[in-house]
Design a protein around this motif. Structure first.
Motif, PDB file in Angstrom:
ATOM      1  N   GLY A 156      95.771  75.865  37.801  1.00 25.32           N
ATOM      2  CA  GLY A 156      95.184  76.369  36.562  1.00 25.32           C
ATOM      3  C   GLY A 156      95.343  75.381  35.422  1.00 25.32           C
ATOM      4  O   GLY A 156      94.410  75.151  34.638  1.00 25.32           O
ATOM      5  N   ILE A 157      96.524  74.770  35.326  1.00 23.66           N
ATOM      6  CA  ILE A 157      96.750  73.761  34.287  1.00 23.66           C
ATOM      7  C   ILE A 157      95.808  72.579  34.488  1.00 23.66           C
ATOM      8  O   ILE A 157      95.167  72.100  33.546  1.00 23.66           O
ATOM      9  CB  ILE A 157      98.216  73.282  34.318  1.00 23.66           C
ATOM     10  CG1 ILE A 157      99.156  74.406  33.885  1.00 23.66           C
ATOM     11  CG2 ILE A 157      98.397  72.047  33.416  1.00 23.66           C
ATOM     12  CD1 ILE A 157     100.627  74.080  34.080  1.00 23.66           C
ATOM     13  N   GLY A 158      95.727  72.094  35.731  1.00 26.41           N
ATOM     14  CA  GLY A 158      94.902  70.932  36.026  1.00 26.41           C
ATOM     15  C   GLY A 158      93.435  71.160  35.742  1.00 26.41           C
ATOM     16  O   GLY A 158      92.747  70.274  35.209  1.00 26.41           O
ATOM     17  N   ILE A 196     104.317  71.438  29.116  1.00 30.35           N
ATOM     18  CA  ILE A 196     104.232  72.812  29.608  1.00 30.35           C
ATOM     19  C   ILE A 196     105.430  72.996  30.531  1.00 30.35           C
ATOM     20  O   ILE A 196     105.586  72.265  31.508  1.00 30.35           O
ATOM     21  CB  ILE A 196     102.913  73.073  30.356  1.00 30.35           C
ATOM     22  CG1 ILE A 196     101.724  72.881  29.411  1.00 30.35           C
ATOM     23  CG2 ILE A 196     102.908  74.485  30.947  1.00 30.35           C
ATOM     24  CD1 ILE A 196     100.370  73.031  30.095  1.00 30.35           C
ATOM     25  N   VAL A 197     106.284  73.977  30.220  1.00 26.20           N
ATOM     26  CA  VAL A 197     107.579  74.068  30.890  1.00 26.20           C
ATOM     27  C   VAL A 197     107.895  75.493  31.319  1.00 26.20           C
ATOM     28  O   VAL A 197     107.703  76.443  30.553  1.00 26.20           O
ATOM     29  CB  VAL A 197     108.712  73.569  29.961  1.00 26.20           C
ATOM     30  CG1 VAL A 197     110.058  73.636  30.661  1.00 26.20           C
ATOM     31  CG2 VAL A 197     108.430  72.153  29.475  1.00 26.20           C
ATOM     32  N   ALA A 208      98.214  78.533  29.682  1.00 25.04           N
ATOM     33  CA  ALA A 208      99.201  77.606  29.122  1.00 25.04           C
ATOM     34  C   ALA A 208      98.536  76.306  28.681  1.00 25.04           C
ATOM     35  O   ALA A 208      98.821  75.778  27.595  1.00 25.04           O
ATOM     36  CB  ALA A 208     100.293  77.320  30.148  1.00 25.04           C
ATOM     37  N   ALA A 209      97.638  75.789  29.514  1.00 27.07           N
ATOM     38  CA  ALA A 209      96.932  74.552  29.162  1.00 27.07           C
ATOM     39  C   ALA A 209      96.020  74.761  27.958  1.00 27.07           C
ATOM     40  O   ALA A 209      95.925  73.905  27.072  1.00 27.07           O
ATOM     41  CB  ALA A 209      96.133  74.045  30.359  1.00 27.07           C
ATOM     42  N   ARG A 229      96.880  73.721  20.451  1.00 25.95           N
ATOM     43  CA  ARG A 229      97.951  73.263  19.568  1.00 25.95           C
ATOM     44  C   ARG A 229      97.781  71.786  19.222  1.00 25.95           C
ATOM     45  O   ARG A 229      98.034  71.368  18.083  1.00 25.95           O
ATOM     46  CB  ARG A 229      99.300  73.492  20.264  1.00 25.95           C
ATOM     47  CG  ARG A 229     100.526  72.980  19.536  1.00 25.95           C
ATOM     48  CD  ARG A 229     100.809  73.721  18.264  1.00 25.95           C
ATOM     49  NE  ARG A 229     100.781  75.158  18.457  1.00 25.95           N
ATOM     50  CZ  ARG A 229     100.711  76.041  17.479  1.00 25.95           C
ATOM     51  NH1 ARG A 229     100.662  75.630  16.222  1.00 25.95           N
ATOM     52  NH2 ARG A 229     100.684  77.350  17.728  1.00 25.95           N
ATOM     53  N   LEU A 230      97.370  70.983  20.191  1.00 25.65           N
ATOM     54  CA  LEU A 230      97.163  69.559  19.933  1.00 25.65           C
ATOM     55  C   LEU A 230      96.026  69.333  18.939  1.00 25.65           C
ATOM     56  O   LEU A 230      96.051  68.387  18.148  1.00 25.65           O
ATOM     57  CB  LEU A 230      96.865  68.820  21.247  1.00 25.65           C
ATOM     58  CG  LEU A 230      98.050  68.685  22.212  1.00 25.65           C
ATOM     59  CD1 LEU A 230      97.582  68.162  23.567  1.00 25.65           C
ATOM     60  CD2 LEU A 230      99.118  67.765  21.623  1.00 25.65           C
TER      61      LEU A 230
END
Length: 364
Positions: free
Chosen positions: A87-89, A127-128, A330-331, A337-338
């Motif tokens: 999902g992040i990728g 992301i942690v 999360a991504a 945010r960035l």
């Protein structure tokens, strides 16, 4: 035709071929500053002909951005984390970001090293899923260094960041309630009950109160235990501490030993609930060793719907987490945010769902 050589083409070679200065070529290929459309076309054509590949680190030194995201997960072999990473990728790729993945192996010191490594690689954000819940100095330092952090699955108390979690308490409560409605008054639970909870199990059972605590700061396995307790109390059943097994070592072998002890005790439980996939594997190994049939001899409910669960015996009833969606969310939060660092922090709570198969029998 692309020219190939034993080494990468340099920005100077691209500039020479395009008939421009190296500074101009750098602006075009680095996407900063102004160049006319005609110059841009010449530079990009020269880069394509030479097979030029941009140096992200060099670009990062100029722009302060590397277009990379660092990710720290507890166990890279876990199906849950694998789906989260997908999902992040998927989201990162669409946003033009690369992903660097590190594994903490649920070890605090390895997590510190992983975060330090990613910061040294100058990732734009982290992301942690942290093993820490009490003293995350390394994450505080990352935030202080203006590296955005998004937490998922586990949230550190006192560390204000964007976050994504699953509503572990409510889905466990409703699923255990369904088992109780099926006649199961003695339900064993196997859970890691890992770091971040100072109380022992007895104190937690005696004092846990959904209305008086911010449960987001509990480790997920403690949240699932809280859902288990809430379901019992709602049904007027006093929880039996003998049925609550804390598997201190996060391994299927440790879970197997606890399950064997549960299933061979006097007045053994008629049903078991496992708080994650590792616990589920251990329970299946135990029932196989004892030659117990599911659900004929013991009913089973598992948290985390793993692929093999639909193929075992009659199929295993499981609680499915939206793992891919957790990673994607999360991504998305990190990219958001960035793009705008002053936005209020966002805490997303996603719903899990019960996948009913045939591992829970009516108990009379």
């Amino acid at each position: 035709m692309i020219q190939r050589s034993s080494k990468n083409a340099t920005i100077i070679e691209v500039a020479r071929r395009a008939g421009v200065s190296s500074a101009t070529a750098g602006r075009v290929l680095g996407d900063y500053g102004y160049s006319s459309p005609e110059v841009q076309e010449k530079v990009r054509a020269a880069a394509a002909a030479l097979g030029y590949r941009p140096n992200r680190l060099a670009k990062g030194l100029i722009t302060g951005k590397t277009q990379t995201i660092g990710v720290v997960v507890g166990d890279i072999e876990s199906p849950f984390y694998a789906s989260v990473l997908r999902g992040i990728g998927d989201v990162a790729r669409r946003g033009g970001f690369g992903v660097i993945v590190t594994n903490s192996d649920e070890n605090a010191e390895l997590e510190r090293e992983a975060v330090q490594l990613l910061l040294e690689k100058q990732v734009d954000g982290l992301i942690v899923s942290s093993t820490f819940v009490d003293e995350p100095d390394h994450l505080r330092e990352a935030v202080a260094a203006r590296c955005p952090v998004v937490q998922f699955d586990r949230i550190v108390a006192g560390l204000e960041t964007d976050s994504v979690v699953v509503d572990n308490v409510s889905v466990t409560r409703s699923s255990i309630a369904a088992m109780i409605e099926a006649g199961h008054n003695r339900i064993g639970i196997l859970a890691e009950l890992g770091p971040g909870q100072r109380d022992d199990v007895g104190s937690f059972v005696a004092n846990a109160d959904l209305s008086s605590a911010d449960v987001r700061y509990h480790h997920p396995s403690w949240q699932r235990l809280l859902g288990y307790l809430e379901a019992h109390r709602a049904a007027g059943i006093e929880p039996d501490l003998q049925l609550i097994r804390r598997v201190a070592v996060y391994s299927s072998e440790a879970a197997r030993k606890e399950a064997l002890d549960l299933l061979t005790m006097r007045n053994a439980p008629s049903a078991l609930f496992t708080a994650d996939g590792v616990m589920s594997t251990g329970v299946l190994e135990a029932t196989s060793a004892l030659k117990l049939a599911i659900p004929g001899d013991v009913s089973l409910l598992c948290f985390d719907d793993l692929d093999w669960m639909q193929f075992v015996a009659q199929g295993i009833t499981a609680i499915a987490q939206p793992a891919h969606l957790i990673g994607a969310a999360a991504a998305e939060l990190l990219l958001k945010r960035l793009a705008e660092v002053t936005l209020p922090f966002e805490h997303r709570v996603l719903a899990a769902r019960l996948v009913e198969r045939n591992s829970i029998a009516v108990h009379v």
